[in-house]
Design a protein around this motif. Structure first.
Motif, PDB file in Angstrom:
ATOM      1  N   PRO A 196     -24.275   2.135  12.044  1.00  8.41           N
ATOM      2  CA  PRO A 196     -22.850   2.493  12.066  1.00  8.41           C
ATOM      3  C   PRO A 196     -21.975   1.437  11.400  1.00  8.41           C
ATOM      4  O   PRO A 196     -22.122   0.238  11.641  1.00  8.41           O
ATOM      5  CB  PRO A 196     -22.546   2.600  13.569  1.00  8.41           C
ATOM      6  N   GLY A 197     -21.078   1.898  10.524  1.00  5.02           N
ATOM      7  CA  GLY A 197     -20.107   1.016   9.918  1.00  5.02           C
ATOM      8  C   GLY A 197     -20.650   0.055   8.883  1.00  5.02           C
ATOM      9  O   GLY A 197     -19.909  -0.808   8.391  1.00  5.02           O
ATOM     10  N   ARG A 198     -21.919   0.174   8.520  1.00  4.49           N
ATOM     11  CA  ARG A 198     -22.546  -0.780   7.609  1.00  4.49           C
ATOM     12  C   ARG A 198     -22.598  -0.247   6.180  1.00  4.49           C
ATOM     13  O   ARG A 198     -22.495   0.952   5.940  1.00  4.49           O
ATOM     14  CB  ARG A 198     -23.971  -1.081   8.083  1.00  4.49           C
ATOM     15  N   ASP A 199     -22.777  -1.141   5.215  1.00  4.26           N
ATOM     16  CA  ASP A 199     -23.186  -0.739   3.877  1.00  4.26           C
ATOM     17  C   ASP A 199     -24.660  -0.341   3.960  1.00  4.26           C
ATOM     18  O   ASP A 199     -25.482  -1.091   4.508  1.00  4.26           O
ATOM     19  CB  ASP A 199     -23.018  -1.892   2.889  1.00  4.26           C
ATOM     20  N   LEU A 200     -25.001   0.834   3.428  1.00  5.51           N
ATOM     21  CA  LEU A 200     -26.323   1.401   3.673  1.00  5.51           C
ATOM     22  C   LEU A 200     -26.958   1.897   2.383  1.00  5.51           C
ATOM     23  O   LEU A 200     -26.305   2.520   1.540  1.00  5.51           O
ATOM     24  CB  LEU A 200     -26.217   2.560   4.666  1.00  5.51           C
ATOM     25  N   ILE A 201     -28.266   1.616   2.252  1.00 10.00           N
ATOM     26  CA  ILE A 201     -29.084   2.157   1.162  1.00 10.00           C
ATOM     27  C   ILE A 201     -30.216   2.955   1.783  1.00 10.00           C
ATOM     28  O   ILE A 201     -30.834   2.530   2.771  1.00 10.00           O
ATOM     29  CB  ILE A 201     -29.642   1.022   0.278  1.00 10.00           C
ATOM     30  N   LEU A 202     -30.492   4.127   1.209  1.00 11.99           N
ATOM     31  CA  LEU A 202     -31.572   4.993   1.682  1.00 11.99           C
ATOM     32  C   LEU A 202     -32.753   4.905   0.721  1.00 11.99           C
ATOM     33  O   LEU A 202     -32.589   5.089  -0.487  1.00 11.99           O
ATOM     34  CB  LEU A 202     -31.084   6.443   1.773  1.00 11.99           C
ATOM     35  N   LEU A 203     -33.931   4.611   1.252  1.00 10.29           N
ATOM     36  CA  LEU A 203     -35.161   4.607   0.468  1.00 10.29           C
ATOM     37  C   LEU A 203     -35.911   5.894   0.782  1.00 10.29           C
ATOM     38  O   LEU A 203     -36.367   6.098   1.905  1.00 10.29           O
ATOM     39  CB  LEU A 203     -36.030   3.396   0.813  1.00 10.29           C
ATOM     40  N   ASP A 204     -36.053   6.754  -0.210  1.00  8.86           N
ATOM     41  CA  ASP A 204     -36.564   8.099   0.030  1.00  8.86           C
ATOM     42  C   ASP A 204     -37.891   8.322  -0.692  1.00  8.86           C
ATOM     43  O   ASP A 204     -38.152   7.739  -1.746  1.00  8.86           O
ATOM     44  CB  ASP A 204     -35.530   9.131  -0.449  1.00  8.86           C
ATOM     45  N   VAL A 205     -38.709   9.191  -0.105  1.00 11.05           N
ATOM     46  CA  VAL A 205     -39.983   9.608  -0.703  1.00 11.05           C
ATOM     47  C   VAL A 205     -40.079  11.118  -0.547  1.00 11.05           C
ATOM     48  O   VAL A 205     -40.678  11.628   0.395  1.00 11.05           O
ATOM     49  CB  VAL A 205     -41.186   8.911  -0.030  1.00 11.05           C
ATOM     50  N   GLY A 206     -39.408  11.855  -1.431  1.00 14.70           N
ATOM     51  CA  GLY A 206     -39.493  13.303  -1.366  1.00 14.70           C
ATOM     52  C   GLY A 206     -38.173  14.030  -1.223  1.00 14.70           C
ATOM     53  O   GLY A 206     -38.155  15.219  -0.908  1.00 14.70           O
ATOM     54  N   GLY A 207     -37.050  13.352  -1.416  1.00 12.83           N
ATOM     55  CA  GLY A 207     -35.758  14.030  -1.389  1.00 12.83           C
ATOM     56  C   GLY A 207     -35.311  14.485  -0.021  1.00 12.83           C
ATOM     57  O   GLY A 207     -34.540  15.449   0.103  1.00 12.83           O
ATOM     58  N   TYR A 208     -35.725  13.805   1.025  1.00 11.99           N
ATOM     59  CA  TYR A 208     -35.371  14.215   2.389  1.00 11.99           C
ATOM     60  C   TYR A 208     -33.867  14.177   2.638  1.00 11.99           C
ATOM     61  O   TYR A 208     -33.322  15.005   3.367  1.00 11.99           O
ATOM     62  CB  TYR A 208     -36.079  13.315   3.415  1.00 11.99           C
ATOM     63  N   PHE A 209     -33.173  13.196   2.057  1.00 13.72           N
ATOM     64  CA  PHE A 209     -31.742  13.054   2.311  1.00 13.72           C
ATOM     65  C   PHE A 209     -30.880  13.877   1.352  1.00 13.72           C
ATOM     66  O   PHE A 209     -29.660  13.928   1.518  1.00 13.72           O
ATOM     67  CB  PHE A 209     -31.333  11.582   2.207  1.00 13.72           C
ATOM     68  N   ALA A 210     -31.506  14.511   0.358  1.00 16.30           N
ATOM     69  CA  ALA A 210     -30.718  15.192  -0.676  1.00 16.30           C
ATOM     70  C   ALA A 210     -29.788  16.282  -0.115  1.00 16.30           C
ATOM     71  O   ALA A 210     -28.610  16.341  -0.499  1.00 16.30           O
ATOM     72  CB  ALA A 210     -31.638  15.769  -1.747  1.00 16.30           C
ATOM     73  N   PRO A 211     -30.242  17.177   0.773  1.00 16.79           N
ATOM     74  CA  PRO A 211     -29.360  18.260   1.216  1.00 16.79           C
ATOM     75  C   PRO A 211     -28.103  17.773   1.930  1.00 16.79           C
ATOM     76  O   PRO A 211     -27.062  18.445   1.894  1.00 16.79           O
ATOM     77  CB  PRO A 211     -30.253  19.078   2.164  1.00 16.79           C
ATOM     78  N   ALA A 212     -28.187  16.630   2.590  1.00 16.88           N
ATOM     79  CA  ALA A 212     -27.041  16.133   3.371  1.00 16.88           C
ATOM     80  C   ALA A 212     -26.309  14.999   2.672  1.00 16.88           C
ATOM     81  O   ALA A 212     -25.388  14.405   3.263  1.00 16.88           O
ATOM     82  CB  ALA A 212     -27.529  15.658   4.741  1.00 16.88           C
ATOM     83  N   LEU A 213     -26.653  14.706   1.430  1.00 17.77           N
ATOM     84  CA  LEU A 213     -26.127  13.503   0.790  1.00 17.77           C
ATOM     85  C   LEU A 213     -24.604  13.523   0.660  1.00 17.77           C
ATOM     86  O   LEU A 213     -23.935  12.526   0.930  1.00 17.77           O
ATOM     87  CB  LEU A 213     -26.772  13.319  -0.588  1.00 17.77           C
ATOM     88  N   GLU A 214     -24.041  14.637   0.239  1.00 19.94           N
ATOM     89  CA  GLU A 214     -22.586  14.729   0.086  1.00 19.94           C
ATOM     90  C   GLU A 214     -21.891  14.511   1.428  1.00 19.94           C
ATOM     91  O   GLU A 214     -20.874  13.808   1.512  1.00 19.94           O
ATOM     92  CB  GLU A 214     -22.210  16.089  -0.503  1.00 19.94           C
ATOM     93  N   HIS A 215     -22.431  15.099   2.480  1.00 16.34           N
ATOM     94  CA  HIS A 215     -21.837  14.958   3.810  1.00 16.34           C
ATOM     95  C   HIS A 215     -21.929  13.504   4.283  1.00 16.34           C
ATOM     96  O   HIS A 215     -20.962  12.970   4.860  1.00 16.34           O
ATOM     97  CB  HIS A 215     -22.556  15.881   4.793  1.00 16.34           C
ATOM     98  N   LEU A 216     -23.059  12.860   4.042  1.00 18.57           N
ATOM     99  CA  LEU A 216     -23.202  11.460   4.422  1.00 18.57           C
ATOM    100  C   LEU A 216     -22.214  10.593   3.661  1.00 18.57           C
ATOM    101  O   LEU A 216     -21.573   9.698   4.229  1.00 18.57           O
ATOM    102  CB  LEU A 216     -24.635  10.995   4.153  1.00 18.57           C
ATOM    103  N   HIS A 217     -22.094  10.859   2.375  1.00 22.62           N
ATOM    104  CA  HIS A 217     -21.168  10.083   1.543  1.00 22.62           C
ATOM    105  C   HIS A 217     -19.724  10.216   2.035  1.00 22.62           C
ATOM    106  O   HIS A 217     -18.974   9.235   2.074  1.00 22.62           O
ATOM    107  CB  HIS A 217     -21.269  10.567   0.090  1.00 22.62           C
TER     108      HIS A 217
END
Length: 362
Positions: free
Chosen positions: A85-106
């Motif tokens: 929470p509240g941090r600068d964050l980088i996601l390390l992905d193997v297979g596009g798991y975060f892709a569907p929610a990326l806009e919402h996370l951003h």
């Protein structure tokens, strides 16, 4: 939740990673921890080494990986908020798991999403297909430094497939092979099968790749149905549902099906529920049968090479070094949203360092 590294020595950003947790992977995660504070890891469930899990679990939060949860924007956001929470964050992905929610996370994450590092071709495609890539996404999937890994993974897939087939007192020879997908992994698989004197038919939705396969001495097919033909071995190497519900009906009786990646990426197995009876032949081979039709699925449709360690030797360090380089570039926060690659001069430096260290040449 496990206690985190004291904030007095914390890095400027956090990292949440999805790794294949193989035996050598803790060293790679140690490298990540020199650049970022690991908020959590979500290991791919079919590629977890127990020893590696114990090492990581002693110092990093380990969570279960659930593609459906991460694909849901609200659930993905709740998870990320629970870990960084509240941090600068980088996601390390193997297979596009975060892709569907990326806009919402951003848009809604309480911290700042610096970007994503993606390791695989199917993940690259998932991010590239977004209407708008809201943050920088560094992909190593198409890097020349990944070519050795992809080649050796293809070889290991054939090795593991043959090992499983032999457990039924059967062999590859005499069974025509169908390779679905003629990317870097598919090419390596076709080459290895050919070296074992197995006849190979290649199918790819891209006609350019079919032309390439023809030029390299393989039969090709214009449709998947034609490619399956009389295949006794079916190697799925697309990362994007090589076989869907209707395709399974065209699989020849007694054929073996093997995959190079997760079953949810490569095979539409859920569509077979209620249509076929599943009978375990042994712990890694399942017989699917209905009236007049049967075939064998290896490793429950997951990547067969992980059954034997999926080792590619020190060549994996080339890719891991590039991932670390991408992590460092993202931490600098100077990249616009969109798809990115590590600069060629950085890749050349990685390759030269690797050659010097392991082979005494530059």
């Amino acid at each position: 939740m496990k206690s985190r590294r004291a904030r007095a020595t914390a890095w400027l950003n956090d990292c949440i990673g999805i790794p294949h947790l193989l035996a050598e992977r803790p060293r790679f995660l140690e490298g990540i921890e020199r650049l970022s504070d690991m908020a959590a890891v979500l290991p791919k469930p079919r590629s977890i080494d127990d020893g590696a899990l114990r090492q990581i679990n002693s110092r990093v939060q380990v969570d279960d990986l659930d593609r459906d949860r991460l694909a849901d924007p609200e659930q993905a956001l709740a998870y990320v908020e629970s870990r960084a929470p509240g941090r600068d964050l980088i996601l390390l992905d193997v297979g596009g798991y975060f892709a569907p929610a990326l806009e919402h996370l951003h848009t809604h994450f309480s911290g700042r999403l610096l970007g994503v590092v993606e390791d695989t071709e199917n993940g690259h495609q998932r991010y590239a297909a977004l209407d708008k890539v809201p943050v920088p996404v560094f992909s190593v999937a198409r890097s020349p430094l990944k070519d050795p890994e992809d080649y050796l993974v293809g070889q290991s897939v054939v090795f593991s497939t043959e090992a499983l087939v032999r457990r039924r007192d059967d062999i590859l020879n005499g069974r025509p092979a169908c390779v679905i997908g003629y990317g870097k992994l598919g090419r390596s698989i076709a080459e290895m099968l050919h070296a074992k004197h197995v006849g190979v038919t290649v199918y790819d939705i891209d006609p350019i790749r079919r032309v390439q396969a023809l030029s390299q001495g393989y039969r090709t097919a214009g449709t998947l149905s034609e490619a399956l033909g009389d295949a006794g071995i079916i190697m799925c190497a697309t990362g994007n549902h090589a076989l869907r519900e209707d395709d399974f009906t065209r699989v020849p009786n007694g054929a073996y099906i093997a995959s190079v990646t997760s079953s949810d990426d490569e095979l539409e197995l859920t569509a077979l529920t209620g249509l076929y009876t599943r009978t375990p032949v042994n712990d890694q081979i399942t017989r699917y049968a209905r009236t007049g039709h049967y075939f064998y699925l290896l490793a429950d449709g997951d990547a067969v090479n992980f059954l034997h360690g999926a080792s590619v030797g020190t060549f994996i360090l080339l890719v891991q070094a590039e991932i670390l380089a991408a992590l460092g570039l993202l931490a600098g926060g100077r990249h616009d949203p969109g798809m990115w690659e590590v600069p060629p001069e950085v890749r050349q430096s990685i390759a030269a360092t690797w050659l010097t260290y392991f082979h005494g040449v530059s």
